[in-house]
Design a protein around this motif. Structure first.
Motif, PDB file in Angstrom:
ATOM      1  N   VAL A 201     -64.280  11.318  23.271  1.00 36.87           N
ATOM      2  CA  VAL A 201     -62.889  10.835  23.281  1.00 36.87           C
ATOM      3  C   VAL A 201     -62.794   9.900  22.055  1.00 36.87           C
ATOM      4  O   VAL A 201     -63.743   8.820  22.072  1.00 36.87           O
ATOM      5  CB  VAL A 201     -62.523  10.192  24.551  1.00 36.87           C
ATOM      6  N   VAL A 202     -61.860   9.972  21.204  1.00 39.25           N
ATOM      7  CA  VAL A 202     -61.942   9.350  19.900  1.00 39.25           C
ATOM      8  C   VAL A 202     -60.658   8.741  19.765  1.00 39.25           C
ATOM      9  O   VAL A 202     -59.676   9.350  19.864  1.00 39.25           O
ATOM     10  CB  VAL A 202     -62.241  10.217  18.859  1.00 39.25           C
ATOM     11  N   GLY A 203     -60.582   7.265  19.660  1.00 39.25           N
ATOM     12  CA  GLY A 203     -59.346   6.630  19.579  1.00 39.25           C
ATOM     13  C   GLY A 203     -59.274   6.428  18.025  1.00 39.25           C
ATOM     14  O   GLY A 203     -59.960   5.835  17.353  1.00 39.25           O
ATOM     15  N   LEU A 204     -57.859   6.617  17.297  1.00 35.10           N
ATOM     16  CA  LEU A 204     -57.577   6.441  16.110  1.00 35.10           C
ATOM     17  C   LEU A 204     -57.129   5.168  15.528  1.00 35.10           C
ATOM     18  O   LEU A 204     -56.327   4.735  16.419  1.00 35.10           O
ATOM     19  CB  LEU A 204     -56.595   7.577  15.689  1.00 35.10           C
ATOM     20  N   ARG A 205     -57.645   4.685  14.445  1.00 38.55           N
ATOM     21  CA  ARG A 205     -56.928   3.450  13.885  1.00 38.55           C
ATOM     22  C   ARG A 205     -56.802   3.648  12.525  1.00 38.55           C
ATOM     23  O   ARG A 205     -57.740   3.948  11.786  1.00 38.55           O
ATOM     24  CB  ARG A 205     -57.952   2.310  14.373  1.00 38.55           C
ATOM     25  N   ARG A 206     -55.602   3.607  12.345  1.00 38.86           N
ATOM     26  CA  ARG A 206     -55.296   4.042  10.717  1.00 38.86           C
ATOM     27  C   ARG A 206     -55.427   2.651   9.853  1.00 38.86           C
ATOM     28  O   ARG A 206     -55.400   1.713  10.273  1.00 38.86           O
ATOM     29  CB  ARG A 206     -53.836   4.524  10.694  1.00 38.86           C
TER      30      ARG A 206
ATOM     31  N   ALA B  56     -68.279  11.961  28.724  1.00 41.28           N
ATOM     32  CA  ALA B  56     -68.083  12.046  27.447  1.00 41.28           C
ATOM     33  C   ALA B  56     -68.295  10.752  26.603  1.00 41.28           C
ATOM     34  O   ALA B  56     -68.727   9.648  27.160  1.00 41.28           O
ATOM     35  CB  ALA B  56     -66.456  12.273  27.239  1.00 41.28           C
ATOM     36  N   ARG B  57     -68.424  10.912  25.232  1.00 40.71           N
ATOM     37  CA  ARG B  57     -68.949   9.696  24.581  1.00 40.71           C
ATOM     38  C   ARG B  57     -67.592   9.193  24.065  1.00 40.71           C
ATOM     39  O   ARG B  57     -66.686  10.109  23.371  1.00 40.71           O
ATOM     40  CB  ARG B  57     -69.726  10.176  23.368  1.00 40.71           C
ATOM     41  N   GLY B  58     -67.444   8.004  23.938  1.00 44.45           N
ATOM     42  CA  GLY B  58     -66.335   7.506  23.247  1.00 44.45           C
ATOM     43  C   GLY B  58     -66.449   6.835  21.907  1.00 44.45           C
ATOM     44  O   GLY B  58     -67.608   6.214  21.855  1.00 44.45           O
ATOM     45  N   TRP B  59     -65.639   6.799  20.979  1.00 44.51           N
ATOM     46  CA  TRP B  59     -65.705   6.331  19.515  1.00 44.51           C
ATOM     47  C   TRP B  59     -64.247   5.804  19.353  1.00 44.51           C
ATOM     48  O   TRP B  59     -63.223   6.512  19.435  1.00 44.51           O
ATOM     49  CB  TRP B  59     -65.821   7.484  18.670  1.00 44.51           C
ATOM     50  N   TRP B  60     -64.269   4.749  18.523  1.00 45.90           N
ATOM     51  CA  TRP B  60     -63.191   4.172  17.565  1.00 45.90           C
ATOM     52  C   TRP B  60     -63.197   4.914  16.232  1.00 45.90           C
ATOM     53  O   TRP B  60     -64.355   4.935  15.685  1.00 45.90           O
ATOM     54  CB  TRP B  60     -63.147   2.793  17.578  1.00 45.90           C
ATOM     55  N   LEU B  61     -62.504   5.582  15.676  1.00 40.66           N
ATOM     56  CA  LEU B  61     -62.336   6.193  14.541  1.00 40.66           C
ATOM     57  C   LEU B  61     -61.394   5.575  13.522  1.00 40.66           C
ATOM     58  O   LEU B  61     -60.055   5.625  13.543  1.00 40.66           O
ATOM     59  CB  LEU B  61     -62.085   7.531  14.546  1.00 40.66           C
ATOM     60  N   ASP B  62     -62.021   4.501  12.609  1.00 43.74           N
ATOM     61  CA  ASP B  62     -61.326   3.954  11.602  1.00 43.74           C
ATOM     62  C   ASP B  62     -60.803   4.857  10.259  1.00 43.74           C
ATOM     63  O   ASP B  62     -61.771   5.414   9.941  1.00 43.74           O
ATOM     64  CB  ASP B  62     -61.708   2.734  11.195  1.00 43.74           C
ATOM     65  N   VAL B  63     -59.510   5.411  10.144  1.00 42.55           N
ATOM     66  CA  VAL B  63     -59.331   6.392   9.146  1.00 42.55           C
ATOM     67  C   VAL B  63     -58.770   5.673   8.074  1.00 42.55           C
ATOM     68  O   VAL B  63     -57.514   5.263   7.826  1.00 42.55           O
ATOM     69  CB  VAL B  63     -58.416   7.157   9.801  1.00 42.55           C
ATOM     70  N   ALA B  64     -59.560   6.078   6.817  1.00 37.75           N
ATOM     71  CA  ALA B  64     -59.232   5.670   5.539  1.00 37.75           C
ATOM     72  C   ALA B  64     -58.681   7.010   4.767  1.00 37.75           C
ATOM     73  O   ALA B  64     -57.718   6.967   3.915  1.00 37.75           O
ATOM     74  CB  ALA B  64     -60.480   4.922   4.743  1.00 37.75           C
TER      75      ALA B  64
ATOM     76  N   VAL C 115     -58.366  10.974   5.853  1.00 37.21           N
ATOM     77  CA  VAL C 115     -58.218  11.990   7.160  1.00 37.21           C
ATOM     78  C   VAL C 115     -59.436  13.188   6.853  1.00 37.21           C
ATOM     79  O   VAL C 115     -59.804  13.704   7.773  1.00 37.21           O
ATOM     80  CB  VAL C 115     -56.838  12.773   7.161  1.00 37.21           C
ATOM     81  N   HIS C 116     -59.476  13.497   5.540  1.00 31.25           N
ATOM     82  CA  HIS C 116     -60.844  14.588   5.427  1.00 31.25           C
ATOM     83  C   HIS C 116     -62.082  13.912   5.608  1.00 31.25           C
ATOM     84  O   HIS C 116     -62.757  14.597   6.427  1.00 31.25           O
ATOM     85  CB  HIS C 116     -60.793  15.153   4.036  1.00 31.25           C
ATOM     86  N   ALA C 117     -62.246  12.765   5.424  1.00 36.73           N
ATOM     87  CA  ALA C 117     -63.444  12.080   5.758  1.00 36.73           C
ATOM     88  C   ALA C 117     -63.512  11.807   7.090  1.00 36.73           C
ATOM     89  O   ALA C 117     -64.538  12.086   8.009  1.00 36.73           O
ATOM     90  CB  ALA C 117     -63.815  10.871   5.203  1.00 36.73           C
ATOM     91  N   ALA C 118     -62.479  11.685   8.001  1.00 35.41           N
ATOM     92  CA  ALA C 118     -62.319  11.463   9.415  1.00 35.41           C
ATOM     93  C   ALA C 118     -62.690  12.966   9.958  1.00 35.41           C
ATOM     94  O   ALA C 118     -63.332  12.840  11.030  1.00 35.41           O
ATOM     95  CB  ALA C 118     -60.998  11.022   9.711  1.00 35.41           C
ATOM     96  N   ALA C 119     -62.343  14.069   9.423  1.00 32.18           N
ATOM     97  CA  ALA C 119     -62.767  15.287  10.206  1.00 32.18           C
ATOM     98  C   ALA C 119     -64.040  15.487   9.869  1.00 32.18           C
ATOM     99  O   ALA C 119     -64.595  16.062  10.582  1.00 32.18           O
ATOM    100  CB  ALA C 119     -61.864  16.212   9.515  1.00 32.18           C
ATOM    101  N   GLU C 120     -64.618  15.187   8.853  1.00 28.40           N
ATOM    102  CA  GLU C 120     -66.137  15.486   8.372  1.00 28.40           C
ATOM    103  C   GLU C 120     -66.933  14.573   9.501  1.00 28.40           C
ATOM    104  O   GLU C 120     -67.878  14.906  10.080  1.00 28.40           O
ATOM    105  CB  GLU C 120     -66.554  15.035   7.156  1.00 28.40           C
TER     106      GLU C 120
END
Length: 221
Positions: A147-152, A196-204, A206-211
């Protein structure tokens, strides 16, 4: 006399105008609202992709970047469940996605390297089929691995762990119709938060985020 077409929104059959003037975003949004009112399943406001038969959920409100992140993940080779809504099985904690077209802004379309978007097209979203992104739809329900929380707007794209309590809060906040299921909704969300494992994903980028999402572990613990 205009004809109607039927959309299957996670098992709910919704009629929408075949030749209406509404934008794709408006049409799919209206169909989602009807499905939420009629569905007997627990529905979550979340994007979702899958790898090796296990899902990643991106719960969150509109505007958090779910659709663009999902599109980038599909471009990267992950399977497509939904960019908008999933149904959570109250018994197993597995999820099934509403595999509508991905709703992308002109900026997102250009970022994905797709043709047909001009800089002057404004902020309206286009409905992009999964296969136009080079991906495939994942059919049926799959267990949740992450479960990934997105932070832009971060300075760099980074993943940091999210505690199980925050995962549970994210899932419950994203629920459209938990009030219909009472304690069963809390229990199902708690099962996912515990497994599930939880994560915060800071997105600078979007392609690096997908990786980063593709690089998460997908084997059962």
């Amino acid at each position: 006399m205009s004809m109607a077409r039927v959309l299957d929104v996670l098992g709910v059959q919704v009629e929408v105008p075949a030749d209406g003037d509404g934008s794709p975003e408006a049409v799919y949004g209206a169909a989602a609202l009807i499905a939420i009112e009629r569905s007997t399943r627990l529905l979550l406001h979340a994007g979702a992709v899958a790898l090796d038969g296990r899902a990643v959920l991106f719960p969150g409100a509109s505007g958090t970047g779910k659709s663009t992140t999902v599109a980038a993940c599909v471009r990267r080779g992950l399977g497509y469940l939904s960019d908008e809504m999933v149904a959570l099985d109250l018994r197993t904690g597995a999820v099934e996605g509403w595999a509508r077209p991905v709703m992308l802004t002109p900026w997102a379309i250009r970022t994905m390297g797709l043709p047909g978007s001009r800089p002057d097209e404004g902020d309206g979203k286009a409905a992009v089929p999964c296969d136009a992104l080079g991906g495939a739809v994942v059919a049926g329900a799959v267990p949740v691995a992450h479960v990934v929380g997105l932070r832009r707007g971060g300075a760099e794209t980074t993943l940091t762990p999210m505690p199980a309590g925050e995962v549970l809060a994210q899932l419950l906040a994203a629920s459209f119709n938990h009030y219909r299921h009472g304690a069963a909704a809390w229990e199902a969300a708690a099962v996912v938060a515990g497994q599930a494992r939880g994560w915060w994903l800071d997105v600078a980028d979007v392609h690096a985020a997908a990786e980063a999402v593709a690089g998460l572990p997908y084997s059962p613990a």
